[in-house]
Design an enzyme around this catalytic site. Sequence first.
Site, PDB file in Angstrom:
ATOM      1  N   PRO A  11      -2.628  18.327 -32.910  1.00 26.47           N
ATOM      2  CA  PRO A  11      -2.066  17.033 -33.290  1.00 26.47           C
ATOM      3  C   PRO A  11      -2.815  15.826 -32.721  1.00 26.47           C
ATOM      4  O   PRO A  11      -3.303  15.859 -31.599  1.00 26.47           O
ATOM      5  CB  PRO A  11      -0.638  17.079 -32.717  1.00 26.47           C
ATOM      6  CG  PRO A  11      -0.694  18.094 -31.639  1.00 26.47           C
ATOM      7  CD  PRO A  11      -1.700  19.119 -32.092  1.00 26.47           C
ATOM      8  N   ASN A  12      -2.883  14.827 -33.560  1.00 23.22           N
ATOM      9  CA  ASN A  12      -3.457  13.510 -33.236  1.00 23.22           C
ATOM     10  C   ASN A  12      -4.981  13.488 -33.163  1.00 23.22           C
ATOM     11  O   ASN A  12      -5.577  12.415 -33.041  1.00 23.22           O
ATOM     12  CB  ASN A  12      -2.844  12.937 -31.932  1.00 23.22           C
ATOM     13  CG  ASN A  12      -1.343  12.769 -32.038  1.00 23.22           C
ATOM     14  OD1 ASN A  12      -0.864  12.141 -32.979  1.00 23.22           O
ATOM     15  ND2 ASN A  12      -0.601  13.351 -31.118  1.00 23.22           N
ATOM     16  N   TYR A  24     -11.208   9.716 -25.164  1.00 20.10           N
ATOM     17  CA  TYR A  24     -11.644  10.771 -26.080  1.00 20.10           C
ATOM     18  C   TYR A  24     -12.994  10.508 -26.754  1.00 20.10           C
ATOM     19  O   TYR A  24     -13.487  11.371 -27.479  1.00 20.10           O
ATOM     20  CB  TYR A  24     -10.568  10.999 -27.155  1.00 20.10           C
ATOM     21  CG  TYR A  24      -9.250  11.467 -26.568  1.00 20.10           C
ATOM     22  CD1 TYR A  24      -9.169  12.659 -25.859  1.00 20.10           C
ATOM     23  CD2 TYR A  24      -8.087  10.697 -26.688  1.00 20.10           C
ATOM     24  CE1 TYR A  24      -7.978  13.097 -25.288  1.00 20.10           C
ATOM     25  CE2 TYR A  24      -6.883  11.127 -26.135  1.00 20.10           C
ATOM     26  CZ  TYR A  24      -6.841  12.322 -25.435  1.00 20.10           C
ATOM     27  OH  TYR A  24      -5.666  12.749 -24.879  1.00 20.10           O
ATOM     28  N   ASN A  75      -8.955  23.453 -29.906  1.00 24.96           N
ATOM     29  CA  ASN A  75      -8.446  22.315 -29.148  1.00 24.96           C
ATOM     30  C   ASN A  75      -7.034  22.089 -29.673  1.00 24.96           C
ATOM     31  O   ASN A  75      -6.846  21.431 -30.701  1.00 24.96           O
ATOM     32  CB  ASN A  75      -9.315  21.075 -29.341  1.00 24.96           C
ATOM     33  CG  ASN A  75      -8.805  19.902 -28.504  1.00 24.96           C
ATOM     34  OD1 ASN A  75      -7.723  19.979 -27.899  1.00 24.96           O
ATOM     35  ND2 ASN A  75      -9.567  18.826 -28.463  1.00 24.96           N
ATOM     36  N   ALA A  78      -1.952  18.405 -27.717  1.00 23.63           N
ATOM     37  CA  ALA A  78      -0.704  18.415 -26.934  1.00 23.63           C
ATOM     38  C   ALA A  78       0.017  19.764 -26.973  1.00 23.63           C
ATOM     39  O   ALA A  78       0.722  20.115 -26.016  1.00 23.63           O
ATOM     40  CB  ALA A  78       0.221  17.311 -27.429  1.00 23.63           C
ATOM     41  N   HIS A  81      -0.051  22.274 -24.036  1.00 18.15           N
ATOM     42  CA  HIS A  81       0.810  22.156 -22.855  1.00 18.15           C
ATOM     43  C   HIS A  81       2.258  22.544 -23.127  1.00 18.15           C
ATOM     44  O   HIS A  81       3.075  22.527 -22.212  1.00 18.15           O
ATOM     45  CB  HIS A  81       0.762  20.710 -22.338  1.00 18.15           C
ATOM     46  CG  HIS A  81      -0.616  20.122 -22.309  1.00 18.15           C
ATOM     47  ND1 HIS A  81      -1.630  20.669 -21.557  1.00 18.15           N
ATOM     48  CD2 HIS A  81      -1.166  19.068 -22.972  1.00 18.15           C
ATOM     49  CE1 HIS A  81      -2.741  19.954 -21.753  1.00 18.15           C
ATOM     50  NE2 HIS A  81      -2.481  18.984 -22.608  1.00 18.15           N
ATOM     51  N   ASP A  88       1.753  33.013 -28.082  1.00 19.67           N
ATOM     52  CA  ASP A  88       2.079  34.345 -28.616  1.00 19.67           C
ATOM     53  C   ASP A  88       1.157  34.713 -29.785  1.00 19.67           C
ATOM     54  O   ASP A  88       0.728  35.865 -29.897  1.00 19.67           O
ATOM     55  CB  ASP A  88       3.544  34.397 -29.070  1.00 19.67           C
ATOM     56  CG  ASP A  88       4.513  34.470 -27.905  1.00 19.67           C
ATOM     57  OD1 ASP A  88       4.065  34.708 -26.760  1.00 19.67           O
ATOM     58  OD2 ASP A  88       5.723  34.296 -28.133  1.00 19.67           O
ATOM     59  N   GLU A  99     -11.175  27.877 -25.473  1.00 17.96           N
ATOM     60  CA  GLU A  99     -10.328  26.671 -25.422  1.00 17.96           C
ATOM     61  C   GLU A  99     -11.204  25.461 -25.113  1.00 17.96           C
ATOM     62  O   GLU A  99     -12.021  25.512 -24.193  1.00 17.96           O
ATOM     63  CB  GLU A  99      -9.268  26.854 -24.332  1.00 17.96           C
ATOM     64  CG  GLU A  99      -8.371  25.638 -24.135  1.00 17.96           C
ATOM     65  CD  GLU A  99      -7.347  25.847 -23.014  1.00 17.96           C
ATOM     66  OE1 GLU A  99      -7.340  26.937 -22.379  1.00 17.96           O
ATOM     67  OE2 GLU A  99      -6.571  24.911 -22.761  1.00 17.96           O
ATOM     68  N   HIS A 101     -11.263  21.075 -24.663  1.00 18.99           N
ATOM     69  CA  HIS A 101     -10.642  19.748 -24.610  1.00 18.99           C
ATOM     70  C   HIS A 101     -11.741  18.721 -24.418  1.00 18.99           C
ATOM     71  O   HIS A 101     -12.681  18.954 -23.637  1.00 18.99           O
ATOM     72  CB  HIS A 101      -9.646  19.643 -23.447  1.00 18.99           C
ATOM     73  CG  HIS A 101      -8.538  20.635 -23.569  1.00 18.99           C
ATOM     74  ND1 HIS A 101      -7.485  20.470 -24.424  1.00 18.99           N
ATOM     75  CD2 HIS A 101      -8.362  21.844 -22.974  1.00 18.99           C
ATOM     76  CE1 HIS A 101      -6.696  21.520 -24.347  1.00 18.99           C
ATOM     77  NE2 HIS A 101      -7.203  22.382 -23.472  1.00 18.99           N
ATOM     78  N   SER A 103     -11.333  15.721 -23.051  1.00 17.05           N
ATOM     79  CA  SER A 103     -11.164  15.148 -21.712  1.00 17.05           C
ATOM     80  C   SER A 103     -11.010  16.267 -20.684  1.00 17.05           C
ATOM     81  O   SER A 103     -10.714  17.415 -21.053  1.00 17.05           O
ATOM     82  CB  SER A 103      -9.930  14.239 -21.693  1.00 17.05           C
ATOM     83  OG  SER A 103      -8.755  15.001 -21.955  1.00 17.05           O
ATOM     84  N   ARG A 108      -6.294  14.490 -15.193  1.00 16.62           N
ATOM     85  CA  ARG A 108      -5.324  13.595 -15.821  1.00 16.62           C
ATOM     86  C   ARG A 108      -3.903  13.889 -15.314  1.00 16.62           C
ATOM     87  O   ARG A 108      -3.740  14.483 -14.258  1.00 16.62           O
ATOM     88  CB  ARG A 108      -5.464  13.715 -17.341  1.00 16.62           C
ATOM     89  CG  ARG A 108      -6.880  13.370 -17.819  1.00 16.62           C
ATOM     90  CD  ARG A 108      -7.012  13.432 -19.312  1.00 16.62           C
ATOM     91  NE  ARG A 108      -6.142  12.453 -19.961  1.00 16.62           N
ATOM     92  CZ  ARG A 108      -5.803  12.498 -21.256  1.00 16.62           C
ATOM     93  NH1 ARG A 108      -6.273  13.473 -22.024  1.00 16.62           N
ATOM     94  NH2 ARG A 108      -5.015  11.577 -21.767  1.00 16.62           N
TER      95      ARG A 108
HETATM   96  C1  DQA Z   1      -6.860  16.958 -25.467  1.00 19.65           C
HETATM   97  C2  DQA Z   1      -6.084  16.820 -24.150  1.00 19.65           C
HETATM   98  C3  DQA Z   1      -4.598  16.932 -24.389  1.00 19.65           C
HETATM   99  O1  DQA Z   1      -3.903  16.787 -23.153  1.00 19.65           O
HETATM  100  C4  DQA Z   1      -4.115  15.856 -25.329  1.00 19.65           C
HETATM  101  O2  DQA Z   1      -2.743  16.008 -25.608  1.00 19.65           O
HETATM  102  C5  DQA Z   1      -4.926  15.760 -26.573  1.00 19.65           C
HETATM  103  C6  DQA Z   1      -6.360  15.975 -26.514  1.00 19.65           C
HETATM  104  C7  DQA Z   1      -8.366  16.725 -25.285  1.00 19.65           C
HETATM  105  O3  DQA Z   1      -9.120  17.099 -26.179  1.00 19.65           O
HETATM  106  O4  DQA Z   1      -8.777  16.155 -24.270  1.00 19.65           O
HETATM  107  O5  DQA Z   1      -4.395  15.435 -27.635  1.00 19.65           O
HETATM  108  O6  DQA Z   1      -6.688  18.281 -25.954  1.00 19.65           O
END
Ligand code: DQA
Length: 144
Positions: A11-12, A24, A75, A78, A81, A88, A99, A101, A103, A108
């Site tokens: 998401p996002n 980012y 990636n 959110a 977390h 699962d 995995e 990310h 950032s 953080r």
């Molecule tokens: C993220 C880090 C996550 O904590 C955050 O919710 C994101 C982006 C990253 O790529 O740094 O949406 O996955």
Amino acid sequence: MSKPIYILNGPNLNLLGTREPDVYGAQTLDDIAGLCTAKAKALGFDVDFRQTNDEGELVNHVQEAQSNASAIIINAAAYTHTSVALHDALRMVDVPIIEVHLSNIYKREEFRHKSFVSPVAQGVICGFGANGYELAIDAVHKLL
Ligand code: DQA
């Protein structure tokens, strides 16, 4: 041709470029998809690059990867977390899982230090911005 690497984004991440660029980076998700396609091609892989804001859809993509992908780079944003469902689904997959990310989640807020993906991933790459995706493709190349 071998199966593609699934590169799954949560998401996002569709808002990259305008979303908190200080955290980012300035690259859009399309920019990152282009980097990944070029990097993978140079190493002889295809990529299937996807983004969804929907947790269930992300789970569906992971389930589909079990038969259709050679590896997963994820990636989960959110959902990293929060999502037991994603954890699962990933547990059921026996292709390599990396995995990623953008950032460094460990630098953080505390709530970002918990990952439901890490325990089922081969490894984690975080804090290198868009380059993290390319590093993950390198890792897949070495693993396969
Ligand atoms: C993220 C880090 C996550 O904590 C955050 O919710 C994101 C982006 C990253 O790529 O740094 O949406 O996955």
